[in-house]
Design an enzyme around this catalytic site. Structure first.
Site, PDB file in Angstrom:
ATOM      1  N   LYS A 120       0.849  -1.193   0.000  1.00 37.25           N
ATOM      2  CA  LYS A 120       0.000   0.000   0.000  1.00 37.25           C
ATOM      3  C   LYS A 120       0.884   1.242   0.000  1.00 37.25           C
ATOM      4  CE  LYS A 120      -4.081   1.955   2.246  1.00 37.25           C
ATOM      5  NZ  LYS A 120      -5.099   1.788   3.301  1.00 37.25           N
TER       6      LYS A 120
ATOM      7  N   GLU B 227     -18.842  -5.956  11.365  1.00 35.08           N
ATOM      8  CA  GLU B 227     -19.789  -5.188  12.172  1.00 35.08           C
ATOM      9  C   GLU B 227     -20.796  -6.088  12.879  1.00 35.08           C
ATOM     10  OE1 GLU B 227     -18.193  -2.549   8.954  1.00 35.08           O
ATOM     11  OE2 GLU B 227     -19.125  -4.534   8.965  1.00 35.08           O
TER      12      GLU B 227
ATOM     13  N   ARG C 118     -24.959  -2.441   8.393  1.00 36.84           N
ATOM     14  CA  ARG C 118     -24.568  -3.808   8.048  1.00 36.84           C
ATOM     15  C   ARG C 118     -24.844  -4.790   9.187  1.00 36.84           C
ATOM     16  NH1 ARG C 118     -20.197  -3.866   4.180  1.00 36.84           N
ATOM     17  NH2 ARG C 118     -18.906  -5.168   5.520  1.00 36.84           N
TER      18      ARG C 118
END
Length: 587
Positions: free
Chosen positions: A248, A336, A364
């Site tokens: 990244k 979640e 969610r």
């Protein structure tokens, strides 16, 4: 001087005319292009830099847009957008009337599926692959690119589990960089690390066990190797899985060294990556930091306090508690549903659980809020960060639905502080021993008060506050949007309104509502949530149930999705910014 290849590439068809030996130059130019624009405009930097070579390889090998390419979440899709007809307008990325920061079906035929939340790519691509087979299109390719943090989410595993018992023409590419926004966590991360390091994992290959044709791991920055492997996989039928290792922030040293900060660094110097200093002295704090520091302060005295966040320790500022009390602050990854039920389980054992989830991501875990928390009346404390408009991330990330989707659930208390001090006091009150679950919603960005760390005071549940009393019209607001109301009223000459702040949306202060009915001719409700099912609707419903008739005007988020822009621009669209309210109150 070497000519720029990227200047001649507007669509993948032009990219495919180049030789493989020219693609590294395209990669460098694409990386430079992303850095140049994002350094000036802001946005998600590190993720897109990390997949430059993968993006080029995918569009070079596959016949997009006929072949369907889906990016999980979409933080990493800047290079994809630039190569698919949006290079000349990329400088309008995340701006009002510009392009979305995420893939979006209405924006381009190359965006096969709209995204913004994680872990949806495999299910979507599988659905497309099954549909293609049913239509007799056996040659179409369906590619899902998913990160290691997103792969750990339950929905991704559901998709893998289903795909493994089909003969769908599906390719799942794992973009493994060991980080989402924050570093990846959990046993799957440890497993993937062992695979990358060439160690023999404790079990057989997980992906092979799910009936995928597994290959890798391979270097995600080696274009010839990527292209060769993708060409091979293109000719293999059924579910396939390619494990790709990337870095990244690749190509910008500071972004590689601090991947958390450079996920979305704001404006920075393009050549060096150095983030421009911002003068933050004597500024009000960010609401997330008020939460984070207050949680530590409370946890120092209340040993039963536990903090939970699903993959957002930095964004939610749960990191402060993780540093101070590492055993009592948990990052559970992009999960979640698990976060909510984990909190419920802890609550059954007498723990005081602060479950911090962005408002948009609590969507969610809706069933868990109902079935595992509210139905059992467990006193979980939900701290809903990024409530209201969130700005440039746009429609996928707005926290504008929480009032509507929570208010219909029995047992739950819904609160919205007007400022930092009230947020602190609501958190303090919640941990004193409530008998019900509570949701405390607060916005992204900075508050209003510099000297916010005041002594704690308990708040009476369900009590409204009169901020200004005059005239024949009453304004009822909840949460920080009340500050817009105050500023608007203070700037008009005919300030002949009363203003009531409702820190509690549920339960409503029925005594104050009856007093308002008896004293005023008209009511105006204002919220940074949806008008349908929101605070104003609850107020109107109260009067209707009582058989009381009074004129009510409801201001809030209208019944359509509001796209990327600044928060103020989004508030203008909804008619709840200070200037629009000034005009409204002056009429």
């Amino acid at each position: 001087m070497q000519s720029k290849l990227l200047d001649k590439i507007n669509f993948p068809s032009e990219l495919r005319q180049l030789g493989i030996n020219q693609l590294p130059q395209v990669a460098q130019e694409l990386r430079d292009f992303i850095i140049d624009i994002v350094s000036q405009k802001g946005g998600h930097l590190g993720a897109s830099l990390g997949v430059v070579e993968l993006t080029i390889a995918l569009h070079y090998v596959f016949n997009t847009p006929e072949d369907l390419l889906i990016w999980d979440v979409g933080h990493q899709a800047y290079g994809h957008k630039i190569l698919t007809g949006r290079k000349d307008i990329f400088h309008k990325n995340r701006e009002q009337d510009g392009i979305s920061g995420f893939p979006k079906r209405s924006e381009s035929e190359y965006d096969a599926f709209g995204v913004g939340h994680s872990s949806t790519s495999i299910s979507a691509a599988l659905g497309m692959a099954i549909a293609s087979k049913l239509k007799g299109d056996f040659d179409k390719q369906h590619i899902a690119v998913i990160g290691d943090a997103s792969l750990a989410s339950g929905m991704a595993f559901e998709g893998l589990n289903h795909a493994g018992v089909t003969d769908a023409n599906l390719l799942v590419i794992l973009n493994d960089n060991a980080i989402g926004i924050d570093p990846s966590v959990g046993a799957l991360k440890d497993y993937l690390t062992a695979v990358k390091e060439g160690k023999n994992p404790r079990a057989n290959n997980i992906i092979k066990s799910l009936n995928f044709d597994y290959s890798g791991p391979i270097d995600g920055h080696d274009l010839p190797k990527l292209i060769s492997e993708l060409e091979r996989l293109k000719n293999i039928k059924g579910p396939k899985f390619l494990h790709v290792i990337t870095t990244k922030g690749k190509g910008l040293q500071l972004a590689e060294e601090d991947q958390v900060k450079y996920h979305a660094p704001g404006k920075f110097e393009a050549k060096t990556g150095k983030i421009y200093p911002s003068n933050q002295e004597n500024l009000p704090p960010k609401y997330q930091d008020v939460f984070g520091h207050t949680l530590v302060e409370l946890a120092e005295k209340n040993l039963k306090i536990i903090g939970i966040t699903p993959a957002m320790p930095t964004g939610s500022s749960m990191k402060f508690m993780m540093e101070k009390f590492p055993d009592r602050a948990l990052d559970v990854g992009i999960a979640e549903q698990h976060a909510v039920t984990l909190a419920a389980g802890m609550a059954t054992q007498g723990m005081t659980v602060f479950c911090n989830i962005y408002s948009t991501f609590l969507q969610r875990a809706y069933d868990q809020v109902i079935h595992d928390v509210a139905l059992q009346n467990l006193p979980v404390i939900f701290c809903l960060d990024r409530a209201g408009f969130v700005g440039e991330d746009g429609a996928t990330h707005h926290g504008v639905f929480d009032i509507a989707y929570l208010s219909c659930i029995p047992n739950i208390i819904i609160s919205a502080p007007i400022n930092e001090i009230e947020l602190r006091n609501l958190m303090y009150t919640a941990q004193l021993g409530l008998e019900h679950p509570i949701a405390i919603r607060y916005p992204r960005g900075r508050g209003e008060i510099v000297n916010w760390q005041q002594p704690f005071e308990a708040i009476e549940i369900g009590k409204a506050i009169c901020l200004q009393k005059r005239g024949t019209k009453a304004i009822l607001s909840t949460g920080t949007i009340g500050n817009n109301v105050t500023k608007a009223l203070n700037s008009i000459s005919n300030n002949n309104f009363s203003h009531y702040h409702f820190p509690f949306i549920k339960p409503l202060d029925e005594v104050v509502l009856l007093d308002i009915f008896n004293e005023y001719e008209e009511i105006i409700t204002i919220e940074d949530g949806t008008i349908i099912g929101g605070f104003g609707s609850l107020v109107a419903n109260f009067y209707e149930q009582k058989g009381l008739v009074i004129k009510i005007s409801k201001l809030g988020i209208p019944d359509f999705f509001i796209e990327q822009a600044t928060v103020n621009e989004q508030q203008q669209i909804a008619g709840i910014d200070v200037i629009t309210l000034q005009k409204f109150f002056s009429e």
